[in-house]
Scaffold this motif. Structure first.
Motif, short mmCIF file in Angstrom:
data_model
loop_
_atom_site.label_atom_id
_atom_site.label_comp_id
_atom_site.label_asym_id
_atom_site.label_seq_id
_atom_site.Cartn_x
_atom_site.Cartn_y
_atom_site.Cartn_z
N THR A 43 0.85 -1.19 0.00
CA THR A 43 0.00 0.00 0.00
C THR A 43 0.89 1.24 0.00
O THR A 43 1.72 1.41 0.89
CB THR A 43 -0.89 0.03 1.25
OG1 THR A 43 -1.69 -1.14 1.27
CG2 THR A 43 -1.78 1.25 1.25
N THR A 48 -2.16 6.03 3.14
CA THR A 48 -2.40 5.76 4.55
C THR A 48 -2.58 7.07 5.31
O THR A 48 -2.13 8.14 4.88
CB THR A 48 -1.23 4.98 5.18
OG1 THR A 48 -0.04 5.76 5.09
CG2 THR A 48 -1.02 3.66 4.45
N TRP A 53 -4.24 5.14 11.86
CA TRP A 53 -3.97 3.82 11.31
C TRP A 53 -4.60 3.63 9.94
O TRP A 53 -5.77 3.92 9.72
CB TRP A 53 -4.51 2.73 12.24
CG TRP A 53 -4.37 1.35 11.62
CD1 TRP A 53 -5.32 0.65 10.95
CD2 TRP A 53 -3.18 0.58 11.57
NE1 TRP A 53 -4.80 -0.53 10.48
CE2 TRP A 53 -3.48 -0.60 10.84
CE3 TRP A 53 -1.88 0.75 12.06
CZ2 TRP A 53 -2.54 -1.61 10.61
CZ3 TRP A 53 -0.93 -0.25 11.82
CH2 TRP A 53 -1.27 -1.39 11.11
N GLY A 54 -3.82 3.10 9.00
CA GLY A 54 -4.33 2.44 7.83
C GLY A 54 -4.79 3.30 6.67
O GLY A 54 -4.55 4.51 6.59
N ASN A 55 -5.50 2.64 5.77
CA ASN A 55 -5.95 3.22 4.52
C ASN A 55 -6.95 4.35 4.77
O ASN A 55 -7.88 4.20 5.56
CB ASN A 55 -6.59 2.13 3.65
CG ASN A 55 -6.83 2.57 2.23
OD1 ASN A 55 -7.66 3.43 1.97
ND2 ASN A 55 -6.11 1.97 1.29
N THR A 171 4.42 0.39 11.64
CA THR A 171 3.33 -0.07 12.50
C THR A 171 3.76 -0.29 13.95
O THR A 171 2.96 -0.77 14.75
CB THR A 171 2.76 -1.39 11.96
OG1 THR A 171 3.78 -2.40 11.97
CG2 THR A 171 2.22 -1.23 10.55
N LEU A 238 -0.24 -3.64 6.87
CA LEU A 238 0.84 -2.70 6.59
C LEU A 238 2.22 -3.19 7.00
O LEU A 238 3.23 -2.73 6.46
CB LEU A 238 0.57 -1.36 7.28
CG LEU A 238 -0.67 -0.59 6.83
CD1 LEU A 238 -0.86 0.66 7.66
CD2 LEU A 238 -0.60 -0.22 5.35
#
Length: 583
Positions: A43, A48, A53-55, A171, A238
């Motif tokens: 990704t 991000t 956190w994250g997408n 992460t 991730l």
């Protein structure tokens, strides 16, 4: 030796690893870990969140009955303010890197790129990202494409006296990747471009990857050839192979597939003293095991660039189910007997009564919650009930036999199973990588959440869990605040098991005061582990947050041996100083 000839084409980066669905469970993301596409790689970091956190396209809602449960424990909460990306970008200083570094086409001093590589996912990192108080940033970020690139970067770092921080998926929840204030410029080396399956020896079942390959890209590329690694930490979306090895990670299905130390066969570690090639020999009695010695070094010894992983054929069938048992003792007995009797499962996870209640509230829709609660009450289960999540991975014949053996154990201990209870199995399987997204949703409500984990012997499990939860729940008593805490066993061994505790608390008046609350809780939790016969970390690593407590586990001589080994590879201590061992 049979090897598959791998394609050399350049892969595109579509969004197919993150398939959007799941309106029934009030969120909009379904992480597909079995994608068949041959173009699924990492990704991109710009997709991000810069402060969470994250997408950016994925959110996880909290059910009204779930939020009500949490607030019944911690009381009313108030949301903290959050700064904008543009506000923080204005605080990023000019790079201190010399031209010999910045002139390289693989090095960037762009402010936003440096900002996005300045913090991980620990609670102090979240405070920094939302308050804007980052303190310091890397002076540049390198994106090497080969082992030779990494060698060149470390040589230049030595010539120009730089601090080097390896960066995988960003992460870390214990402070692995945070630059510290100091006179020496900081170069972060991000491994995201080294994300390809490079070789596959099908006869030996050894796959060679670039160490920067993220979880979905690992499985997608192996899946093209009918193989699987099977390492699924909650950060799987991730996190990277190199990060898993450097921190001695453990995946959710470690009972079936093994921990990362069973998967890592060998590879290439670039150190300030040169390149260390770790042979992928199946077993050896030729002195200390360099493979084991370099795992868990958390960037202090060098940077993994190419890693050889033990893989296996894709399973014919994979099942996840849930059973409820009358109480903790019954659930623990099932786990212990299953693992000590070698029942062939891929995972076992036992939630204590408080976590069971939380899962029923947070993981279900109102209709699911009502159906399951009514059914369990009708079957005679009280508030002491516990939830056992279990999985099978293999061919159908193996799974059928294992299921028969395990059902016999469940029946002996008064379990309740069926189609309704298996709703929770589907909920877990569907949302297994989504919990980190819930953190952002709760943050917006002023509800702070964090976790810590350990492992200990079966004879210590109950006492350790009680000590940890009591320490956490009472840690803010001087402020008149209550902390909600619950625990599950997430990994089982014949000798013992891991304990994973989640806790919620309310935000304070501002970011600094909220961080102080977390520090009290973290210290209380860490002391309860350090004072017990337990590890300071079963799967998250040491980082900066756990370093002060490591000596309780390793002892004075153990710390010295570790320090001497790392110094032999990094005599000038430029590799991630302050991580793993206190300076």
């Amino acid at each position: 030796m049979r090897k598959l000839k791998l394609p050399t084409r350049k892969h595109a980066k579509p969004s197919s690893t993150l398939q959007i669905s799941d309106s029934d469970n009030n969120d909009n993301a379904n992480l597909d870990m079995t994608a068949k596409t041959n173009t699924s790689l990492n990704t991109p970091i710009e997709q991000t969140r810069w402060n969470g956190w994250g997408n950016v396209n994925i959110n996880k809602k909290v059910s009204p009955h779930g939020a009500k449960l949490i607030k019944s424990h911690i009381g009313k909460t108030k949301k903290l303010k959050s700064v904008s990306l543009q506000q923080v970008l204005k605080t990023v200083p000019k790079s201190r890197l010399p031209a010999a570094i910045t002139d390289l086409d693989i090095v960037s001093t762009d402010r936003e790129i440096r900002l996005r590589h300045a913090r991980g996912q620990s609670f102090p990192d979240w405070i920094a990202m939302h308050s804007g108080d980052f303190e310091t940033f890397p002076d540049g970020v390198a994106h090497p494409k080969s082992t030779n690139d990494v060698e060149q970067l470390l040589k230049l770092a030595q010539e120009h006296d730089l601090i080097v921080i390896p960066f995988g998926g960003g992460t870390s929840v214990v402070g692995h990747i945070n630059p510290q204030q100091g006179a020496r410029p900081v170069l972060t080396i991000a491994m995201s471009q080294m994300d390809r399956l490079m070789d596959l020896d099908t006869e030996s079942q050894i796959a060679t990857f670039g160490a920067g390959t993220q979880g979905p890209a690992v499985e997608a590329q192996l899946g093209e050839h009918g193989y699987r690694l099977g390492h699924y930490p909650q950060s799987w979306e991730l996190s990277t192979l190199g990060g898993w090895i450097a921190a001695r990670s453990s995946g959710q299905q470690s009972l079936g597939y093994g921990r990362i130390e069973q998967m890592f066969a060998g590879g290439t570690l670039v150190t300030p003293q040169g390149v260390l090639e770790i042979a992928d020999i199946p077993a050896s009695s030729a002195g200390p095991d360099l493979r084991e010695m370099m795992m868990g070094t958390e960037g202090r010894a060098g940077i993994f660039t190419e890693v050889k992983m033990r893989v296996q054929s894709q399973p014919e069938e994979e099942l996840f189910k849930v059973a409820f048992l009358p109480n903790w003792e019954a659930g623990k007995a099932v786990l212990k007997q299953a693992v000590q009797n070698n029942v062939r499962l891929s995972m076992l996870r036992l939630s204590n009564a408080v976590e069971t209640d939380a899962h029923l509230h947070l993981g279900t829709t109102p209709s699911q919650f009502l159906a399951i609660s009514t059914y369990l009450k009708a079957r005679g289960l009280s508030s002491d009930k516990v939830m056992l999540t279990y999985g099978f991975s293999g061919d159908k014949t193996q799974n059928k036999l294992a299921l028969m053996q395990f059902n016999k154990l469940l029946k002996q201990h008064g379990s309740v199973t069926g189609k309704i209870t298996n709703i929770m199995g589907s909920v877990w399987a569907h949302g297994r990588f989504k919990f980190p997204y819930l953190r952002g949703t709760l943050w917006d409500r002023g509800i702070m959440v964090d976790t810590f984990e350990t492992a200990t012997n079966w004879s210590r499990i109950d006492e350790q869990m009680a000590q940890m939860q009591d320490a956490v729940r009472t840690s803010l008593a001087d402020e008149g605040e209550e902390v909600m805490a619950f625990t599950h066993i997430s990994h089982v061994y014949k000798q013992g098991a891991s304990l994973y505790t989640t806790y919620f608390f309310g935000a304070a008046k501002d970011h600094a005061a909220t961080l102080q609350r977390w520090q009290k809780i973290k210290h209380a939790a860490s002391l309860s582990v350090a004072n017990g016969k337990a590890t300071i970390s079963h799967q998250h690593g040491v980082g900066r947050d756990h370093a002060p407590y490591l000596a309780a586990e390793k002892g004075k001589l153990g710390i010295q041996v570790t320090r001497d080994m790392l110094k032999s590879l990094d005599p000038e201590q430029r590799m991630n100083p302050g991580v793993l061992l206190e300076e």
